[in-house]
Design an enzyme around this catalytic site. Structure first.
Site, PDB file in Angstrom:
ATOM      1  N   CYS A  73       4.100   5.133  -8.991  1.00 57.12           N
ATOM      2  CA  CYS A  73       3.961   3.982  -9.891  1.00 57.12           C
ATOM      3  C   CYS A  73       3.512   2.730  -9.157  1.00 57.12           C
ATOM      4  CB  CYS A  73       5.291   3.716 -10.589  1.00 57.12           C
ATOM      5  SG  CYS A  73       6.604   3.402  -9.410  1.00 57.12           S
ATOM      6  N   CYS A 143      11.996   7.315  -9.337  1.00 54.81           N
ATOM      7  CA  CYS A 143      12.381   5.921  -9.072  1.00 54.81           C
ATOM      8  C   CYS A 143      13.585   5.860  -8.134  1.00 54.81           C
ATOM      9  CB  CYS A 143      12.717   5.192 -10.362  1.00 54.81           C
ATOM     10  SG  CYS A 143      11.550   5.490 -11.690  1.00 54.81           S
TER      11      CYS A 143
HETATM   12 FE1  FES Z   1       8.252   2.599 -10.489  1.00 49.98          FE
HETATM   13 FE2  FES Z   1      10.475   3.373 -11.580  1.00 49.98          FE
HETATM   14  S1  FES Z   1       8.548   3.346 -12.483  1.00 49.98           S
HETATM   15  S2  FES Z   1      10.155   2.692  -9.588  1.00 49.98           S
END
Ligand code: FES
Length: 187
Positions: A73, A143
């Site tokens: 992400c 995450c």
């Molecule tokens: Fe990036 Fe959770 S979506 S750390």
């Protein structure tokens, strides 16, 4: 007249059949909604740590600092450790540019490593943190890796600064101080 009704009835048959086929679907939908209501996506503990994160901030002259990025992400996590002469983690703080799950897992992870020895801190894996938080939805598991990796990176930094080797500690792969170019190539 009855013939007309029959014809009308048979004309409606495909419609009725289709409607009947939907009943199990409607039922499933209602049951799923019920499950969702009784078991919301995030546990109460996750929500608590997300809304009231512990140990947010920086430590000046920290014994070790680790900054890692999540390749999936692009979010970033930094962890500061204050380690005393006996190798006990006296304090731990974090800062993140991450999602709610990253905040909650880091908050819990920092609580879990405080007061622990370095070896004990290595056992604070993302799995252990997730268990302590009563779980995370599968899409959010990645995450929770940020906190674990940032702690490892901070311990690695501490070891480097003090010229020591920490048994069982690997050089962190996603330390963005070191691996920035590699990461950029990959994604
Ligand atoms: Fe990036 Fe959770 S979506 S750390």
């Amino acid at each position: 007249e009855s013939a007309v009704r029959k014809r009308g009835g048979s004309r409606n048959l495909p419609y009725l059949k289709a409607k009947a086929r939907q009943i199990p679907l409607l039922y499933t939908y209602t049951v799923n909604e019920d499950i969702e209501r009784k078991h919301p996506m995030y546990s109460e503990k996750v929500m608590d740590h997300f809304q009231h994160p512990r140990n947010v901030g920086e430590i000046e002259n920290a014994s070790g600092v680790g900054t890692v990025g999540n390749a999936k992400c692009g979010d970033i996590m930094r962890i500061y450790l204050d380690i005393d002469d006996n190798g006990i983690i006296r304090d731990c703080k974090f800062k993140t540019f991450g999602c709610g799950a990253a905040v909650a897992t880091s908050s819990m992870a920092t609580e879990m490593v405080k007061g622990k020895s370095i070896q004990e801190a290595l056992e604070v894996t993302n799995k252990a943190v997730m268990e302590a938080l009563d779980g995370l939805p599968p899409v959010k598991v990645h995450c929770s890796l940020l906190a674990e990796e940032a702690i490892h990176a901070a311990l690695w930094d501490y070891a480097q600064k003090n010229g020591i080797t920490i048994e069982g500690l690997q050089k962190p792969k996603s330390d963005i101080h070191e691996g920035e170019e590699d990461e950029a190539e990959e994604y």
